[in-house]
Motif scaffolding. Structure first.
Motif, PDB file in Angstrom:
ATOM      1  N   SER A  17       0.844  -1.185   0.000  1.00 26.99           N
ATOM      2  CA  SER A  17       0.000   0.000   0.000  1.00 26.99           C
ATOM      3  C   SER A  17       0.875   1.229   0.000  1.00 26.99           C
ATOM      4  O   SER A  17       2.094   1.164   0.185  1.00 26.99           O
ATOM      5  CB  SER A  17      -0.913   0.017   1.240  1.00 26.99           C
ATOM      6  N   GLU A  18       0.242   2.392  -0.213  1.00 22.15           N
ATOM      7  CA  GLU A  18       0.990   3.640  -0.301  1.00 22.15           C
ATOM      8  C   GLU A  18       1.723   3.942   0.984  1.00 22.15           C
ATOM      9  O   GLU A  18       2.797   4.525   0.981  1.00 22.15           O
ATOM     10  CB  GLU A  18       0.021   4.784  -0.634  1.00 22.15           C
ATOM     11  N   ARG A  19       1.155   3.537   2.129  1.00 21.52           N
ATOM     12  CA  ARG A  19       1.786   3.873   3.385  1.00 21.52           C
ATOM     13  C   ARG A  19       3.074   3.074   3.599  1.00 21.52           C
ATOM     14  O   ARG A  19       3.848   3.357   4.499  1.00 21.52           O
ATOM     15  CB  ARG A  19       0.839   3.634   4.566  1.00 21.52           C
ATOM     16  N   ASP A  20       3.308   2.026   2.785  1.00 21.13           N
ATOM     17  CA  ASP A  20       4.532   1.249   2.895  1.00 21.13           C
ATOM     18  C   ASP A  20       5.664   1.853   2.074  1.00 21.13           C
ATOM     19  O   ASP A  20       6.725   1.253   1.944  1.00 21.13           O
ATOM     20  CB  ASP A  20       4.283  -0.191   2.447  1.00 21.13           C
ATOM     21  N   PRO A  92      -0.071   6.205  12.906  1.00 22.01           N
ATOM     22  CA  PRO A  92       1.093   5.840  13.720  1.00 22.01           C
ATOM     23  C   PRO A  92       2.093   4.960  12.984  1.00 22.01           C
ATOM     24  O   PRO A  92       3.304   5.110  13.175  1.00 22.01           O
ATOM     25  CB  PRO A  92       0.469   5.099  14.913  1.00 22.01           C
ATOM     26  N   ALA A  93       1.591   4.041  12.135  1.00 20.77           N
ATOM     27  CA  ALA A  93       2.511   3.178  11.391  1.00 20.77           C
ATOM     28  C   ALA A  93       3.375   4.011  10.451  1.00 20.77           C
ATOM     29  O   ALA A  93       4.589   3.803  10.342  1.00 20.77           O
ATOM     30  CB  ALA A  93       1.729   2.121  10.618  1.00 20.77           C
ATOM     31  N   ARG A  94       2.764   4.974   9.768  1.00 23.96           N
ATOM     32  CA  ARG A  94       3.526   5.833   8.858  1.00 23.96           C
ATOM     33  C   ARG A  94       4.502   6.709   9.630  1.00 23.96           C
ATOM     34  O   ARG A  94       5.650   6.900   9.212  1.00 23.96           O
ATOM     35  CB  ARG A  94       2.557   6.705   8.044  1.00 23.96           C
ATOM     36  N   PHE A  95       4.057   7.248  10.770  1.00 29.59           N
ATOM     37  CA  PHE A  95       4.928   8.087  11.595  1.00 29.59           C
ATOM     38  C   PHE A  95       6.191   7.326  11.989  1.00 29.59           C
ATOM     39  O   PHE A  95       7.319   7.805  11.795  1.00 29.59           O
ATOM     40  CB  PHE A  95       4.170   8.549  12.842  1.00 29.59           C
ATOM     41  N   TRP A  96       6.006   6.129  12.551  1.00 31.89           N
ATOM     42  CA  TRP A  96       7.163   5.397  13.036  1.00 31.89           C
ATOM     43  C   TRP A  96       7.956   4.754  11.906  1.00 31.89           C
ATOM     44  O   TRP A  96       9.163   4.541  12.030  1.00 31.89           O
ATOM     45  CB  TRP A  96       6.740   4.368  14.079  1.00 31.89           C
ATOM     46  N   PRO A 121       0.690  -6.735   9.112  1.00 36.04           N
ATOM     47  CA  PRO A 121      -0.309  -5.742   9.539  1.00 36.04           C
ATOM     48  C   PRO A 121       0.237  -4.832  10.626  1.00 36.04           C
ATOM     49  O   PRO A 121       1.213  -5.179  11.298  1.00 36.04           O
ATOM     50  CB  PRO A 121      -1.441  -6.621  10.080  1.00 36.04           C
ATOM     51  N   ALA A 122      -0.381  -3.660  10.791  1.00 38.19           N
ATOM     52  CA  ALA A 122       0.057  -2.698  11.797  1.00 38.19           C
ATOM     53  C   ALA A 122      -0.123  -3.293  13.188  1.00 38.19           C
ATOM     54  O   ALA A 122      -1.066  -4.043  13.437  1.00 38.19           O
ATOM     55  CB  ALA A 122      -0.751  -1.408  11.672  1.00 38.19           C
ATOM     56  N   PRO A 123       0.767  -2.973  14.112  1.00 42.65           N
ATOM     57  CA  PRO A 123       0.662  -3.509  15.465  1.00 42.65           C
ATOM     58  C   PRO A 123      -0.549  -2.948  16.203  1.00 42.65           C
ATOM     59  O   PRO A 123      -0.996  -1.827  15.932  1.00 42.65           O
ATOM     60  CB  PRO A 123       1.965  -3.063  16.122  1.00 42.65           C
ATOM     61  N   THR A 160      -2.437   8.343  19.674  1.00 39.22           N
ATOM     62  CA  THR A 160      -1.532   7.194  19.669  1.00 39.22           C
ATOM     63  C   THR A 160      -0.103   7.631  19.392  1.00 39.22           C
ATOM     64  O   THR A 160       0.841   7.155  20.039  1.00 39.22           O
ATOM     65  CB  THR A 160      -1.978   6.168  18.610  1.00 39.22           C
ATOM     66  N   VAL A 161       0.077   8.550  18.450  1.00 36.97           N
ATOM     67  CA  VAL A 161       1.425   9.047  18.168  1.00 36.97           C
ATOM     68  C   VAL A 161       1.976   9.796  19.376  1.00 36.97           C
ATOM     69  O   VAL A 161       3.126   9.592  19.789  1.00 36.97           O
ATOM     70  CB  VAL A 161       1.425   9.953  16.924  1.00 36.97           C
TER      71      VAL A 161
END
Length: 393
Positions: A17-20, A92-96, A121-123, A160-161
């Motif tokens: 996906s784009e976020r990856d 949060p996944a994209r941030f980290w 998958p995201a944690p 979350t961030v």
């Protein structure tokens, strides 16, 4: 088109996906400005902050936060991991994913160890991800100093961030220093960090250009345009902008082609088209209707307090709005230490009054300029706009 790179920790089959996909330019430290004015007094404050752990550079738009930090980081001895944030980083996944990639540039192999924990998958929780990051930073023969700069942190509103960054601050490994550049105070445990001596703060009062710094910036602009800028004009522009970096730069830009520098200086206000466009686009148009209306209605005042603004707007709740405006970096200047009185930055007040005249030339329906009930006339001196200001102001 901006360059994108695959995460160093993701195999091609994992990128779904784009976020990856990492946006490489988010990890690039901004280039030096050709009109950069050295500010050693602020660099010294930041150097001192390296012994504390967290540095917060917090001021409204255009105060030179990013330029200052990039120049300081470039001149320093520490390896720098730079991350320019945007609204997409509220994921949060994209941030980290970007944060780990930034740190991987100064600690090679870090992303390979921590990256798989981010999925997909995201944690379900990011505490484990940050714990692994802390452990990796604290371990190994190269567990030395590293600087993580998070620019434009005010764009983050994800709880979350914030929680995961707070966890990193609470358990920060000794070799890691964090720098947050923001227009507003982040919802982190700043009071606790301040009390522990683990926080260095640079705010608008410190970031304002001094008279000498303002003169250097303005004379650079005047030299480029071939304009003779007398001392009186320099002093007047420095005072009018209150040392606001963007205001000084816009004034210097506007000097080009001006045959009468003194006349331009006298006419330079927040309604100048360059200043108006900047403040409107970067500040005013980002506010919700409640805050925006409050700012426009209270622009008639020279000084602001909760009771006085309640009286002017005809609505209660002004104290909370003023405190929120200060926290949000809306060019609200405190006049005391107890959050009782404020004023708007001169150029911001000019913009608000000009916009108010354009949108509501007859005034706002609920706006009344009166003395708050229960106050004595002697205690509220009159201002030029017919309202009353705090004693001694």
């Amino acid at each position: 088109m901006a360059e994108v790179v695959r995460p160093p920790f993701a195999a091609p089959s994992q990128v779904s996906s784009e976020r990856d996909v990492l946006l490489a330019t988010k990890l690039h430290m901004p280039r030096p400005r050709p009109d950069l004015v050295p500010r050693p007094r602020l660099a010294e404050r930041l150097d001192e902050g390296l012994a504390r752990g967290l540095m917060l550079v917090c001021a409204p738009a255009g105060y030179g936060k990013t330029v200052l930090l990039a120049d300081w980081a470039r001149r320093g001895q520490q390896p720098v991991a730079w991350l320019s944030l945007d609204t997409g980083d509220n994921d949060p996944a994209r941030f980290w994913r970007h944060g780990v990639a930034a740190l991987d540039q100064v600690r090679r192999g870090l992303a390979e160890q921590v990256g798989p924990l981010l999925g997909p998958p995201a944690p379900a929780s990011y505490q484990g991800v940050v714990t692994a990051l802390i452990n990796e930073l604290a371990a190994g023969p190269d567990a030395g100093q590293a600087l993580l700069v998070l620019d434009d942190y005010h764009l983050i509103d994800s709880g979350t961030v914030h929680e995961s960054v707070g966890f990193l601050l609470e358990h920060r490994p000794p070799g890691l220093n964090l720098v947050l550049a923001s227009r507003s105070d982040p919802p982190l445990a700043l009071a606790r960090l301040r009390g522990r001596g683990q926080l260095t703060e640079l705010r608008a009062a410190e970031l304002r250009f001094t008279a000498d710094e303002a003169a250097a910036l303005l004379r650079q602009g005047a030299a480029v345009s071939g304009v003779a800028l007398p001392e009186t004009a320099v002093a007047a522009l420095a005072a009018r902008t209150e040392g606001w970096a963007a205001g000084l730069q816009l004034a210097a830009l506007s000097l080009r082609g001006q045959p009468d520098a003194a006349g331009f200086t006298a006419a330079f206000t927040g309604s100048h088209r360059f200043v108006l466009d900047f403040l409107a686009e970067e500040v005013l148009e980002h506010q919700g209707e409640t805050v925006r209306t409050f700012l426009l209605e209270t622009s008639v005042l020279e000084q602001l307090s909760g009771p006085l603004c309640d009286a002017v707007t005809g609505r209660p709740g002004s104290q909370a709005l003023l405190e929120e405006a200060e926290r949000a970096g809306l060019f609200v200047v405190p006049l005391d230490e107890v959050r009782g009185w404020w004023r708007y930055h001169h150029l911001f007040a000019d913009l608000l009054r000009a916009r108010s005249q354009t949108e509501q030339p007859g005034g706002y329906p609920n706006c009344t300029v009166t003395r708050p009930r229960g106050t004595r006339s002697a205690g509220w001196p009159m201002t030029r706009s017919g309202t009353r200001s705090p004693p001694g102001s």
